[in-house]
Design a protein around this motif. Structure first.
Motif, PDB file in Angstrom:
ATOM      1  N   LYS A 103      41.475  85.804  57.949  1.00 35.24           N
ATOM      2  CA  LYS A 103      41.746  84.202  57.725  1.00 35.24           C
ATOM      3  C   LYS A 103      43.069  83.959  58.205  1.00 35.24           C
ATOM      4  O   LYS A 103      43.199  82.764  58.644  1.00 35.24           O
ATOM      5  CB  LYS A 103      41.978  84.096  56.186  1.00 35.24           C
ATOM      6  N   ILE A 104      43.931  84.627  58.217  1.00 37.91           N
ATOM      7  CA  ILE A 104      45.257  84.527  58.992  1.00 37.91           C
ATOM      8  C   ILE A 104      44.990  84.281  60.442  1.00 37.91           C
ATOM      9  O   ILE A 104      45.619  83.418  61.304  1.00 37.91           O
ATOM     10  CB  ILE A 104      46.395  85.481  58.602  1.00 37.91           C
ATOM     11  N   GLN A 105      44.266  85.156  61.028  1.00 35.79           N
ATOM     12  CA  GLN A 105      43.821  85.111  62.524  1.00 35.79           C
ATOM     13  C   GLN A 105      43.161  83.835  62.817  1.00 35.79           C
ATOM     14  O   GLN A 105      43.576  83.473  64.097  1.00 35.79           O
ATOM     15  CB  GLN A 105      42.817  86.208  62.989  1.00 35.79           C
ATOM     16  N   LYS A 106      42.254  83.418  62.281  1.00 32.20           N
ATOM     17  CA  LYS A 106      41.586  82.220  62.120  1.00 32.20           C
ATOM     18  C   LYS A 106      42.379  80.902  62.029  1.00 32.20           C
ATOM     19  O   LYS A 106      42.427  80.015  63.033  1.00 32.20           O
ATOM     20  CB  LYS A 106      40.175  82.022  61.329  1.00 32.20           C
ATOM     21  N   SER A 107      43.137  80.818  61.203  1.00 28.25           N
ATOM     22  CA  SER A 107      43.936  79.787  60.783  1.00 28.25           C
ATOM     23  C   SER A 107      45.263  79.508  61.942  1.00 28.25           C
ATOM     24  O   SER A 107      45.440  78.493  62.232  1.00 28.25           O
ATOM     25  CB  SER A 107      44.727  79.849  59.447  1.00 28.25           C
ATOM     26  N   LEU A 108      45.807  80.730  62.458  1.00 26.34           N
ATOM     27  CA  LEU A 108      46.677  80.475  63.429  1.00 26.34           C
ATOM     28  C   LEU A 108      46.247  80.760  65.062  1.00 26.34           C
ATOM     29  O   LEU A 108      47.012  80.467  65.831  1.00 26.34           O
ATOM     30  CB  LEU A 108      47.728  81.550  63.254  1.00 26.34           C
ATOM     31  N   ASN A 109      44.572  81.309  64.927  1.00 20.21           N
ATOM     32  CA  ASN A 109      44.175  81.431  66.479  1.00 20.21           C
ATOM     33  C   ASN A 109      45.046  82.343  66.980  1.00 20.21           C
ATOM     34  O   ASN A 109      45.378  82.399  68.271  1.00 20.21           O
ATOM     35  CB  ASN A 109      44.107  79.906  67.137  1.00 20.21           C
ATOM     36  N   HIS A 110      45.265  83.584  66.538  1.00 18.14           N
ATOM     37  CA  HIS A 110      46.106  84.693  67.073  1.00 18.14           C
ATOM     38  C   HIS A 110      45.691  86.081  66.525  1.00 18.14           C
ATOM     39  O   HIS A 110      45.261  85.959  65.230  1.00 18.14           O
ATOM     40  CB  HIS A 110      47.627  84.241  66.597  1.00 18.14           C
ATOM     41  N   PRO A 111      45.488  86.780  67.411  1.00 21.65           N
ATOM     42  CA  PRO A 111      44.977  88.319  67.004  1.00 21.65           C
ATOM     43  C   PRO A 111      46.004  89.337  66.287  1.00 21.65           C
ATOM     44  O   PRO A 111      45.614  90.074  65.537  1.00 21.65           O
ATOM     45  CB  PRO A 111      44.346  88.835  68.142  1.00 21.65           C
ATOM     46  N   LEU A 112      47.329  89.182  66.755  1.00 21.36           N
ATOM     47  CA  LEU A 112      48.089  90.156  66.324  1.00 21.36           C
ATOM     48  C   LEU A 112      48.788  89.966  64.965  1.00 21.36           C
ATOM     49  O   LEU A 112      49.829  89.354  65.018  1.00 21.36           O
ATOM     50  CB  LEU A 112      49.190  90.274  67.611  1.00 21.36           C
ATOM     51  N   VAL A 113      47.983  90.456  63.976  1.00 28.46           N
ATOM     52  CA  VAL A 113      48.396  90.226  62.725  1.00 28.46           C
ATOM     53  C   VAL A 113      48.900  91.416  61.758  1.00 28.46           C
ATOM     54  O   VAL A 113      47.767  92.463  61.870  1.00 28.46           O
ATOM     55  CB  VAL A 113      47.429  89.335  61.859  1.00 28.46           C
TER      56      VAL A 113
END
Length: 267
Positions: A103-113
């Motif tokens: 969900k964080i990756q999708k919301s931020l459009n960013h893979p490195l989480v």
């Protein structure tokens, strides 16, 4: 390393203090971002050499690591209103309960989480944090994250992200369970005629002593209980009451409900 903290509340600030205390970053490489304009002056007193901003002011983030420390209920709104775009090499560390990596990756459009769950004793550098990482995070990047987390106490890496909701219920929320039990014990002392401050002293020192006995004894918990609870004695009378009222089951059910709520936060 440059670090930005989105959400300069209790947990965000306690992390910041630990990083600075152990000189893991320089104060001028710390950027604290708050939603409240009114909190800026108070934060500036504690972190005079660091950059402090409101969310509205940030159009670009010059940071290697961005720590998301907002309330999970606020995350979606915050993510939708970011005025900056994350750079490809920037790492994100979430310390929000419940919100999973996907969900964080999708919301931020960013893979490195990386997702972590600390608890409130991090304020004293005595916390424990469970953490896990998205695919694509290198071993050296994880080691850097672990160094930061260990400055707040201890950290444990979990392969299975699903376990983090259990960690949230067990250790993230855990301090409140102990406070609740301690409060009941203090009130029982007062009811028996012991002055409140004295009751607090007896209970707190008993808790501290019990903790050290658990840590230093080779006996298991059942054996330690038996050492205190002699047959027909006072401890046995108390434990019998706990058993008759299913105290252990009630406590366990509460913790399982905390895990259930953590999962609901991701919806």
């Amino acid at each position: 390393m440059k670090i930005a903290i989105l959400g300069a509340g209790n947990m965000g600030l306690s992390f910041s203090k630990s990083f600075l205390k152990y000189e893991l970053i320089k104060p001028e490489n710390l950027h604290l971002i708050t939603r409240s304009q009114t909190k800026i002056s108070k934060i500036a007193e504690e972190f005079p050499k660091s950059k402090i901003s409101t969310f509205e002011e940030v159009t670009e983030l010059d940071a290697d690591l961005i720590i998301i420390a907002v309330k999970p209920q606020d995350f979606q709104t915050v993510a939708q209103n970011f005025k900056f775009i994350l750079k490809e090499n920037q790492m994100v560390l979430s310390i929000m309960a419940g919100i999973n990596i996907e969900k964080i990756q999708k919301s931020l459009n960013h893979p490195l989480v990386v997702r972590a769950m600390p608890n409130s004793p991090t304020l004293l550098g005595m916390g424990i944090t469970g953490y896990t990482a998205a695919d694509g995070i290198s071993f050296s990047q994880l080691i850097n994250i672990e160094r930061l987390l260990n400055s707040t106490g201890r950290s444990v890496y979990l392969e299975d992200e699903n376990l983090l909701d259990g960690v949230t219920a067990l250790s993230g929320s855990g301090p409140a369970y102990f406070y609740y039990i301690i409060d009941a014990m203090i009130k029982a002392g007062v009811e028996m005629g012991i002055e409140e401050n004295l009751s607090k002293l007896f209970v707190k020192q008993t808790m501290l002593g019990a903790y050290h006995l658990i840590n230093n004894s080779e006996k298991n918990l059942e054996e330690l209980i038996k050492d205190v609870a002699s047959k027909g004695g006072t401890t046995e009378a108390a434990l019998k009451t706990f058993e008759e009222n299913s105290f252990k089951e009630i406590l366990k059910e509460g913790i399982l409900n905390a895990e259930k709520r953590a999962k609901e936060l991701n919806r």
